[in-house]
Design an enzyme around this catalytic site. Structure first.
Site, PDB file in Angstrom:
ATOM      1  N   HIS A 158       1.619   2.083  -3.483  1.00  0.00           N
ATOM      2  CA  HIS A 158       0.635   2.973  -4.144  1.00  0.00           C
ATOM      3  C   HIS A 158       0.623   4.276  -3.473  1.00  0.00           C
ATOM      4  O   HIS A 158       0.526   5.366  -4.395  1.00  0.00           O
ATOM      5  CB  HIS A 158      -0.667   2.474  -3.685  1.00  0.00           C
ATOM      6  CG  HIS A 158      -1.056   0.999  -4.514  1.00  0.00           C
ATOM      7  ND1 HIS A 158      -1.015   1.072  -5.779  1.00  0.00           N
ATOM      8  CD2 HIS A 158      -1.599   0.118  -4.097  1.00  0.00           C
ATOM      9  CE1 HIS A 158      -1.708  -0.128  -6.238  1.00  0.00           C
ATOM     10  NE2 HIS A 158      -1.831  -0.967  -4.882  1.00  0.00           N
ATOM     11  N   GLU A 200       0.935  -1.287  -0.097  1.00  0.00           N
ATOM     12  CA  GLU A 200      -0.045  -0.048   0.115  1.00  0.00           C
ATOM     13  C   GLU A 200       0.966   1.234  -0.139  1.00  0.00           C
ATOM     14  O   GLU A 200       0.589   2.224  -0.591  1.00  0.00           O
ATOM     15  CB  GLU A 200      -0.952  -0.251   1.220  1.00  0.00           C
ATOM     16  CG  GLU A 200      -2.003  -1.152   1.272  1.00  0.00           C
ATOM     17  CD  GLU A 200      -2.699  -1.171  -0.125  1.00  0.00           C
ATOM     18  OE1 GLU A 200      -2.863  -0.240  -0.770  1.00  0.00           O
ATOM     19  OE2 GLU A 200      -2.981  -2.505  -0.254  1.00  0.00           O
TER      20      GLU A 200
HETATM   21 ZN   LIG Z   1      -2.594  -2.849  -4.841  1.00  0.00          ZN
END
Ligand SMILES: [Zn+2]
Length: 671
Positions: A465, A462
């Site tokens: 991202h 995460e």
């Molecule tokens: Zn992902």
């Protein structure tokens, strides 16, 4: 105006004033924001001046600012800290928003102006990013059917409406079949099951109102049951029920629905001028063509199948040694694979856990970003939506880059899974806005907070991202950060997971919660070796689903999807004891909506890239090689969707990715 959602936020970094927003503010703020957006759209569509990039495309980019603010806050709390009131708001908002955006894409006057700019694109002296935004805007209208007239326009509307109904029905049938079936277990039937499975079976029994423990068709219960139950008869019974979901005949059967969906999708693609649905769907992806997808999947298929067949032999002989004769069946694979795993990789989860402290893993993710990209993180004391949330200001050489928010602990008000979202995306038009990015996870809360190895990977994933959002450096919000092709969006996240596996990172940050000692090297090696266990099986069950998905959409829609599925599996030589990860009547990725239709391949497409991209660091000398980090930021992390994904990758790597790094990573060829 007293609604805080509609005011200018005079807060540090313009963060949403969570301490002043209450649930009653959302509905009136949404209404006001929709009205404002409609007025902006009408002004663009009815502008008497000749259409140009500024008064049409840039004006569309600038419109909807109030809506972005309201939805950025609302979807954050609706997903991460829901309440019955917020759930009701969401039920109310979803159809309103769907209608709002489909009205914009069906606005003829607006589309006429976009088409005018598009037709004159070569004489407009646009920058590369402007040309790209124009192309994407125009293409978005065309793909949604804005260019259709008369009977074709009417038919497109009917098809979209019918597909929405069928998608919902498919999901509901699957859920109904999953919920209606359960198998009661006598106390004797629990033999061999670990405590966590027994506990889950008892809890499921209570939920179903049964007199004792039960096995249900929920993946989180049936998979461990198949893994651990020594009772072959019960495994077979449960497996057959699992496989029959959506295919049991009667009201909840999904097979005819799947056929109708495929035929409507083909008709829709043809109305829009595409040869078939896969051609329509892949146009916007990095892969671009069905041939490219099939080529990649088949390159992985052969080594994966060879590995699975070799594993099947080992498991079969274990089964024979157990006194069970005959062939290994699909309900045997997980059971014997688990026995083999326990024998070959005795990884002691309990001994491992104290080494993965949440705070140390956050530090590790930050430290890698400091070494790679020069980012610094300073805790920020601002009002957020829940006491568990933490915020940091992200800077580079003293310059503000972003605000990063971490919301790590599980709670009843949070939906499951982990995700990254931008409460505010980076852009420079119509004014400069720095990103506000949030990572939401579901880690168990304890003191000190400890993670499993998978949790730590999720945290890095995460955060990858988040970097894609925070390092974004484009002009227009529509191409900012993670606004990229679906088969490209997991590259930054999956790539970042690799730094967790770098020995010097774990050596420094995986320290024992009580003693502070670093994780022993031997333990680390075991963790890494266990990660590739049973990869033949996992790769085969996934690839079979991806290949069937592609075959359904590439060419004429099959009247009998089950027959087409059987043909595809026979054609690729599917191993006898392995089933598709999602067979057609259960393939919600493909039939619940359009999201992953002829797109199930994209998980592996991204993995091919992340494995190949990480090797660039090794080839250049190490995991923190500054030249490669700079190229990664320049060509991939800062560019969002402002250029074609394949071009970006080639700019970074000098060539398109090959599958060798993935095959090595999955242990399917020698390292
Ligand atoms: Zn992902």
């Amino acid at each position: 105006m007293t609604n805080p959602l509609l005011q200018d936020w005079q807060t540090p970094f313009g963060l949403a004033p969570f301490d002043r927003i209450s649930d009653e503010d959302f509905a009136p703020a949404l209404e006001a924001a929709l009205t404002a957006h409609n007025a902006e759209i009408e002004a663009i569509a009815q502008n008497p001046d000749e259409a140009d990039f500024g008064n049409t495309i840039e004006a569309l980019e600038a419109a909807g600012g109030a809506l972005d603010k309201v939805l950025g806050v609302f979807f954050t709390v609706a997903g991460a800290d829901s309440t019955p009131a917020r759930e009701e708001l969401q039920r109310d908002f979803s159809p309103k928003l769907a209608a709002h955006f489909s009205e914009i894409s069906a606005n003829k006057a607006l589309f006429a102006r976009v088409a005018e700019v598009w037709d004159r694109r070569d004489s407009l002296a646009l920058s590369d990013e402007q040309a790209r935004v124009l192309m994407l805007t125009h293409r978005g209208f065309v793909r949604s059917g804005a260019a259709l007239e008369g009977a074709e326009e009417v038919r497109m509307k009917q098809i979209k409406g019918r597909l929405a109904v069928l998608g919902t029905q498919f999901t509901q049938n699957l859920l109904a079949d999953e919920r209606s079936w359960f198998m009661e277990l006598a106390e004797d039937d629990l033999a061999g099951l670990p405590d966590f499975v027994v506990d889950a079976a008892r809890a499921a029994g209570e939920e179903k109102g049964a007199s004792g423990p039960v096995v249900t068709l929920s993946r989180s219960l049936i998979v461990p049951f198949l893994q651990f139950s020594p009772r072959r008869d019960l495994r077979e019974k449960a497996f057959r029920a699992w496989e029959a979901r959506g295919a049991g005949g009667g009201e909840t059967d999904n097979r005819a629905i799947a056929a109708e969906i495929l035929s409507l999708r083909e008709e829709r693609a043809k109305l829009l001028g595409y040869e078939n649905f896969a051609a329509y769907k892949l146009e916007t992806e990095m892969a671009k063509t069905p041939e490219a997808v099939r080529g990649l999947l088949m390159e992985v298929w052969e080594p994966a199948r060879a590995q699975a067949n070799a594993d099947a032999e080992v498991l079969t002989s274990m089964m024979h040694a157990d006194g069970v004769n005959g062939d290994l069946a699909p309900w045997d694979w997980r059971y014997y694979a688990e026995k083999r795993r326990a024998a070959e990789h005795d990884l002691d989860e309990a001994a491992l856990k104290p080494y993965f402290q949440l705070d140390r893993m956050i530090d590790a993710a930050f430290d890698c970003a400091t070494r790679l990209f020069g980012l610094e993180f300073a805790p920020l004391d601002v009002p957020l939506y829940h006491p568990d949330c933490r915020a940091w200001e992200v800077t580079r050489k003293g310059e503000h880059i972003a605000v990063f928010i971490g919301d790590y602990f599980a709670r009843g008000s949070k939906r499951s899974g982990a995700w990254c979202s931008a409460m505010r995306a980076q852009a420079k038009f119509p004014k400069v806005q720095s990103p506000v990015v949030i990572n939401v996870c579901n880690f168990a809360k304890s003191d000190p907070a400890l993670l499993s190895y998978d949790d730590a990977r999720t945290l890095f994933h995460e955060f990858g991202h988040a970097l894609h959002q925070m390092l974004s450096d484009v002009t227009y919000e529509s191409v900012s950060g993670t606004s990229v092709a679906r088969d490209f969006v997991e590259l930054p996240s999956q790539l970042y997971e690799h730094w967790l596996e770098v020995p010097e990172v774990l050596g420094k940050f995986a320290t024992h919660a009580r003693t502070g000692a670093p994780m022993p090297r031997e333990m680390l090696d075991k963790v890494l070796a266990a990660a590739t266990f049973d990869m033949g099986f996992q790769t085969v069950e996934y690839l079979a689903s991806a290949l069937v998905d592609l075959a359904f959409h590439d060419g004429a829609a099959p009247a009998d999807p089950m027959a087409r599925q059987a043909d595809v599996l026979a054609g690729i030589g599917m191993p006898e004891a392995i089933r598709m990860r999602h067979a057609t009547p259960q393939f919600a990725h493909v039939f619940s909506g359009d999201g992953y239709s002829s797109g199930y391949y994209s998980y592996m497409w991204s993995e091919v890239m992340d494995a190949d991209a990480f090797e660039a660091f090794g080839e250049a000398g190490g995991a923190f090689e500054p030249g490669i980090a700079a190229a990664l930021e320049q060509h991939i992390l800062s560019t969002g969707g402002s250029r074609d994904a394949a071009e970006l990758y080639v700019a970074f790597r000098g060539r398109l990715p090959g599958v060798e790094a993935l095959l090595r990573g999955r242990g399917l060829i020698a390292a």
